[in-house]
Design a protein around this motif. Structure first.
Motif, PDB file in Angstrom:
ATOM      1  N   LEU A  56      -3.359  -4.258  -3.480  1.00  0.00           N
ATOM      2  CA  LEU A  56      -4.332  -3.160  -3.617  1.00  0.00           C
ATOM      3  C   LEU A  56      -4.198  -2.153  -2.489  1.00  0.00           C
ATOM      4  N   SER A  57      -3.019  -2.093  -1.892  1.00  0.00           N
ATOM      5  CA  SER A  57      -2.830  -1.200  -0.747  1.00  0.00           C
ATOM      6  C   SER A  57      -2.992   0.268  -1.129  1.00  0.00           C
ATOM      7  N   ALA A  58      -2.635   0.639  -2.380  1.00  0.00           N
ATOM      8  CA  ALA A  58      -2.774   2.041  -2.797  1.00  0.00           C
ATOM      9  C   ALA A  58      -4.227   2.477  -2.767  1.00  0.00           C
ATOM     10  N   TYR A  59      -5.145   1.579  -3.160  1.00  0.00           N
ATOM     11  CA  TYR A  59      -6.575   1.917  -3.130  1.00  0.00           C
ATOM     12  C   TYR A  59      -7.118   1.895  -1.710  1.00  0.00           C
ATOM     13  N   GLY A  60      -6.518   1.045  -0.844  1.00  0.00           N
ATOM     14  CA  GLY A  60      -6.955   1.035   0.540  1.00  0.00           C
ATOM     15  C   GLY A  60      -6.573   2.296   1.300  1.00  0.00           C
ATOM     16  N   GLU A  61      -5.519   2.965   0.844  1.00  0.00           N
ATOM     17  CA  GLU A  61      -5.082   4.194   1.512  1.00  0.00           C
ATOM     18  C   GLU A  61      -5.899   5.417   1.124  1.00  0.00           C
TER      19      GLU A  61
END
Length: 283
Positions: A56-61
């Motif tokens: 879920l790194s894209a949403y964390g960015e």
């Protein structure tokens, strides 16, 4: 009982057999697949990479992405200003035409639906030319500061004015449908005969009977402003839709994640507006 009265008992009317409703389920499944499969595929693209697997790194960015909060707040501010302005302009005008000049209704309908036949690229080209010529012509006058102020990148009022024109056909249709369901003339004349002022008549008599129409007009305006790209991009501004396209060139997963979250945000906003209007209607 039939022997006492001499009347023949009435046979019970047989109900027709219930028709199978399979086609409704088929239509529902097709519609659900049409909307959910692309959305699910987009979500899978944002959380899965061949190297890292599911993440879920894209949403964390998102929260740390440059311009995300600024562009989102700008689009929400433009949407609120557009809703307020278009309702303040269209509702009194439509009431005045219905009460005092009903023969002008076809003319008003034609004028309000005219933006539907004007291509957006032509519309924004006209706005750009008018701003350039207006800046040169008004340079020696005090109005020069006004035409500069409406182009302020922090809150471009010129976008609000352009969006008011773009949403006018949808707002007109929503309000016209609401006004057709009520006898405006009788309500207004009754309130005026009881001594009510015109502001009281509008805000306490007419508006409460138009909650559904006002909510529908607000829904359409909010959705259009949050998703509008052509006018804002060609005029050089960066609201939320333009920011998404800009980010997609350098971070594909991030831009798709923002698109999914923006879709959910629009649904939540529409649900909130619908809930507010629904509660007021029940009072």
């Amino acid at each position: 009982m039939a022997a006492l009265t001499g009347l023949e008992p009435v046979a019970a009317v047989a109900k027709p057999p219930a028709r199978p409703r399979v086609w409704r389920g088929v239509v529902f499944l097709l519609a659900a697949a049409y909307f959910l499969i692309p959305l699910g595929a987009s979500f899978w693209y944002t959380v899965h990479t061949p190297v890292e697997g599911v993440s879920l790194s894209a949403y964390g960015e998102l929260l740390t992405a440059e311009g995300f909060v600024r562009s989102l707040l700008l689009s929400l501010g433009l949407a609120v200003a557009t809703i307020v302005l278009v309702l303040l302009l269209s509702l009194p005008a439509m009431l005045a035409v219905r009460l005092f000049a009903p023969r002008l209704r076809p003319v008003m309908e034609m004028l309000c639906t005219l933006p539907l036949v004007v291509p957006p690229i032509t519309f924004v080209a006209g706005i750009g030319t008018s701003l350039r010529v207006g800046t040169d012509v008004l340079a020696p006058t005090p109005f020069w500061r006004t035409i500069i102020a409406v182009q302020d990148p922090g809150f471009p009022v010129v976008l609000v004015l352009a969006y008011v024109v773009l949403v006018l056909p949808f707002v007109y249709r929503s309000l016209d449908s609401g006004l057709r369901t009520m006898d405006v003339r009788t309500l207004v004349e009754a309130a005026r005969n009881l001594g009510a002022s015109w502001p009281y008549v509008v805000f306490r008599v007419v508006v409460p009977n138009l909650r559904s129409a006002l909510a529908s007009a607000s829904f359409l305006t909010l959705a259009l402003v949050l998703g509008e790209y052509t006018v804002a991009s060609l005029l050089g501004y960066e609201p939320f839709a333009v920011w998404i396209v800009t980010v997609s060139g350098s971070a594909g997963q991030l831009s798709v994640a923002v698109s999914i979250l923006s879709l959910l945000l629009i649904w939540l906003l529409l649900l909130a507006v619908s809930t507010v209007f629904g509660r007021e209607k029940q009072k």
